[in-house]
Motif scaffolding. Structure first.
Motif, mmCIF file in Angstrom:
data_model
loop_
_atom_site.group_PDB
_atom_site.id
_atom_site.type_symbol
_atom_site.label_atom_id
_atom_site.label_comp_id
_atom_site.label_asym_id
_atom_site.label_seq_id
_atom_site.Cartn_x
_atom_site.Cartn_y
_atom_site.Cartn_z
ATOM 1 N N GLU A 25 0.824 -1.212 0.000
ATOM 2 C CA GLU A 25 0.000 0.000 0.000
ATOM 3 C C GLU A 25 0.859 1.263 0.000
ATOM 4 O OE1 GLU A 25 -2.677 -0.248 3.311
ATOM 5 O OE2 GLU A 25 -3.908 -1.768 2.281
ATOM 6 N N ARG A 26 1.887 1.212 0.814
ATOM 7 C CA ARG A 26 2.801 2.344 0.903
ATOM 8 C C ARG A 26 3.425 2.632 -0.470
ATOM 9 N NH1 ARG A 26 7.983 3.936 1.666
ATOM 10 N NH2 ARG A 26 8.576 1.924 0.835
ATOM 11 N N ARG A 27 3.822 1.544 -1.113
ATOM 12 C CA ARG A 27 4.457 1.686 -2.418
ATOM 13 C C ARG A 27 3.459 2.236 -3.442
ATOM 14 N NH1 ARG A 27 6.224 -3.675 -4.131
ATOM 15 N NH2 ARG A 27 7.344 -3.652 -2.167
ATOM 16 N N HIS A 28 2.238 1.748 -3.353
ATOM 17 C CA HIS A 28 1.212 2.217 -4.284
ATOM 18 C C HIS A 28 0.930 3.707 -4.083
ATOM 19 C CE1 HIS A 28 -2.104 1.972 -7.048
ATOM 20 N NE2 HIS A 28 -2.898 2.525 -6.159
ATOM 21 N N GLU A 29 0.832 4.103 -2.812
ATOM 22 C CA GLU A 29 0.599 5.517 -2.517
ATOM 23 C C GLU A 29 1.738 6.394 -3.007
ATOM 24 O OE1 GLU A 29 -0.323 6.047 1.663
ATOM 25 O OE2 GLU A 29 -2.119 4.828 1.336
ATOM 26 N N MET A 30 2.938 5.892 -2.781
ATOM 27 C CA MET A 30 4.127 6.623 -3.225
ATOM 28 C C MET A 30 4.149 6.731 -4.740
ATOM 29 S SD MET A 30 7.306 7.789 -2.151
ATOM 30 C CE MET A 30 8.627 6.985 -1.317
ATOM 31 N N LYS A 31 3.724 5.664 -5.395
ATOM 32 C CA LYS A 31 3.684 5.687 -6.862
ATOM 33 C C LYS A 31 2.748 6.784 -7.368
ATOM 34 C CE LYS A 31 2.605 2.940 -10.945
ATOM 35 N NZ LYS A 31 2.212 1.641 -11.499
ATOM 36 N N LEU A 32 1.557 6.845 -6.752
ATOM 37 C CA LEU A 32 0.599 7.879 -7.141
ATOM 38 C C LEU A 32 1.171 9.270 -6.866
ATOM 39 C CD1 LEU A 32 -2.788 6.389 -5.828
ATOM 40 C CD2 LEU A 32 -1.869 6.322 -8.159
ATOM 41 N N ALA A 33 1.817 9.388 -5.712
ATOM 42 C CA ALA A 33 2.385 10.680 -5.325
ATOM 43 C C ALA A 33 3.507 11.102 -6.280
ATOM 44 C CB ALA A 33 2.896 10.616 -3.891
ATOM 45 N N HIS A 87 1.983 12.217 -9.527
ATOM 46 C CA HIS A 87 1.438 13.551 -9.307
ATOM 47 C C HIS A 87 2.568 14.596 -9.275
ATOM 48 C CE1 HIS A 87 -1.462 16.454 -7.779
ATOM 49 N NE2 HIS A 87 -0.611 16.772 -6.822
ATOM 50 N N HIS A 116 8.208 18.086 -1.719
ATOM 51 C CA HIS A 116 6.914 17.540 -1.318
ATOM 52 C C HIS A 116 6.124 18.627 -0.597
ATOM 53 C CE1 HIS A 116 3.932 14.996 0.647
ATOM 54 N NE2 HIS A 116 4.291 14.022 -0.176
#
Ligand code: C2E
Ligand code: MG
Ligand code: MG
Ligand code: MG
Length: 287
Positions: free
Chosen positions: A22-30, A33, A66
């Motif tokens: 999940e962390r990796r997925h969130e980071m990917k989206l971030a 972006h 960020h």
């Protein structure tokens, strides 16, 4: 390791694994972006000729501005960018930005750009590099590509032709973090590197550790044998600089000589150094 332990072990570890995914997925989206919003920035660290006092150029080092976390260091997002494939568009942005910036600097200054090994798996890499120099009007010999020895651990069949093609374009190729990889030295015979960047871990041991000094001497020998420029990274003290000069290194980079700085500060520094009115610049500890 969790899977190897069998079903029950797998269940025990599963929440952590999901959290990680999940962390990796969130980071990917971030990261995606961040690319769209222009949150990446290049910092530039000066590289000096040791017999100076002149500036040889700069290494471009990526930062992520960020909105909540502030300036994020590459080690905190490049690995995820590599795992998710986002390193390809991020790397393309960095290459183009570095070339665009360096093209307006005095022509004797080089720009070094880091490439991840995973970028070598992208069939479009050569075109990306070519476009970056051509569209910005940067002379190819002013661009130096930094790669680590690990490029020779995997996909050599793909990496080697790419490296050769980049060299054929006129670029310079440097081995980064030299001495810390897991590869054998035999790769040195298969490709003519232009520069060897000795990892900072050896520089920090130069005064205290006989082993580091022995390795430093070996690297100077390898550099002269292969006709590659030797650069020492992470120079933090006058004593290290003196020792590196004594041992015959050609170039130096490190906090002693200059930290990575944003483009504005970097260009103010270039202007001051190239201003005929300003006092002649001296690399510290030139005696
Ligand atoms: P690197 O290419 O080996 O860059 C040198 C790192 O050492 C940089 O960290 C730099 O800020 C730091 N450094 C320089 N002088 C000193 C010193 O005197 N003392 C100490 N302790 N550190 C020093 P940074 O900027 O955090 O970058 C870390 C790594 O991230 C780089 O290591 C490079 O592998 C990677 N990286 C940076 N920018 C990019 C990029 O645009 N693309 C890719 N693929 N990787 C990048
Ligand atoms: Mg580097
Ligand atoms: Mg390095
Ligand atoms: Mg490094």
């Amino acid at each position: 390791a969790a899977k190897e332990g069998g079903r029950s072990t797998f269940r025990i570890y599963r929440p952590e694994m999901r959290l990680e995914a999940e962390r990796r997925h969130e980071m990917k989206l971030a990261l995606h972006h961040a690319l769209e919003e222009g949150q990446f920035e290049l910092y530039y660290q000066p590289i000096y000729r040791i017999d100076g006092p002149d500036l040889a150029g700069f290494e471009a080092l990526i930062r992520w501005n960020h909105p909540e976390q502030g300036l994020v260091a590459p080690l905190d997002f490049i690995p995820v960018a590599e795992e998710t494939g986002l390193i390809v568009p991020i790397g393309e942005w960095a290459l183009n930005e570095a070339c665009r910036t360096a093209a307006r600097w005095p022509a004797h200054l080089r720009i070094a750009v880091n490439l991840s090994v995973s970028q070598f798996r992208d069939a479009g890499l050569l075109d990306t590099v070519r476009r970056a120099i051509e569209s910005n009007g940067l002379a190819p010999e002013r661009l130096e590509i930094e790669i680590t020895e690990s490029v020779f651990l995997t996909d050599v069949g793909q990496s080697l032709p790419l490296l050769r093609a980049m060299k054929a374009l006129g670029l310079r190729i440097a081995i980064d973090d030299f001495g810390t990889g897991y590869s054998s030295l035999s790769y040195l015979r298969s490709f003519a590197f232009d520069k060897i960047k000795l990892d900072q871990s050896f520089v920090s041991g130069i005064e205290t550790d006989a082993g580091s000094l022995a390795i430093i001497r070996a690297v100077v020998g390898i550099g002269s044998g292969f006709n590659a420029t030797t650069l020492a990274e992470g120079v933090e003290t006058e004593e290290q600089l003196q020792a590196l000069r004594r041992e015959g290194f050609a170039e130096v980079q490190g906090y002693l000589l200059g930290r990575p700085r944003p483009v504005g500060d970097t260009e103010a520094m270039i202007a001051a150094l190239t201003d005929p009115q300003s006092a002649p610049f001296r690399l510290r500890a030139t005696t």
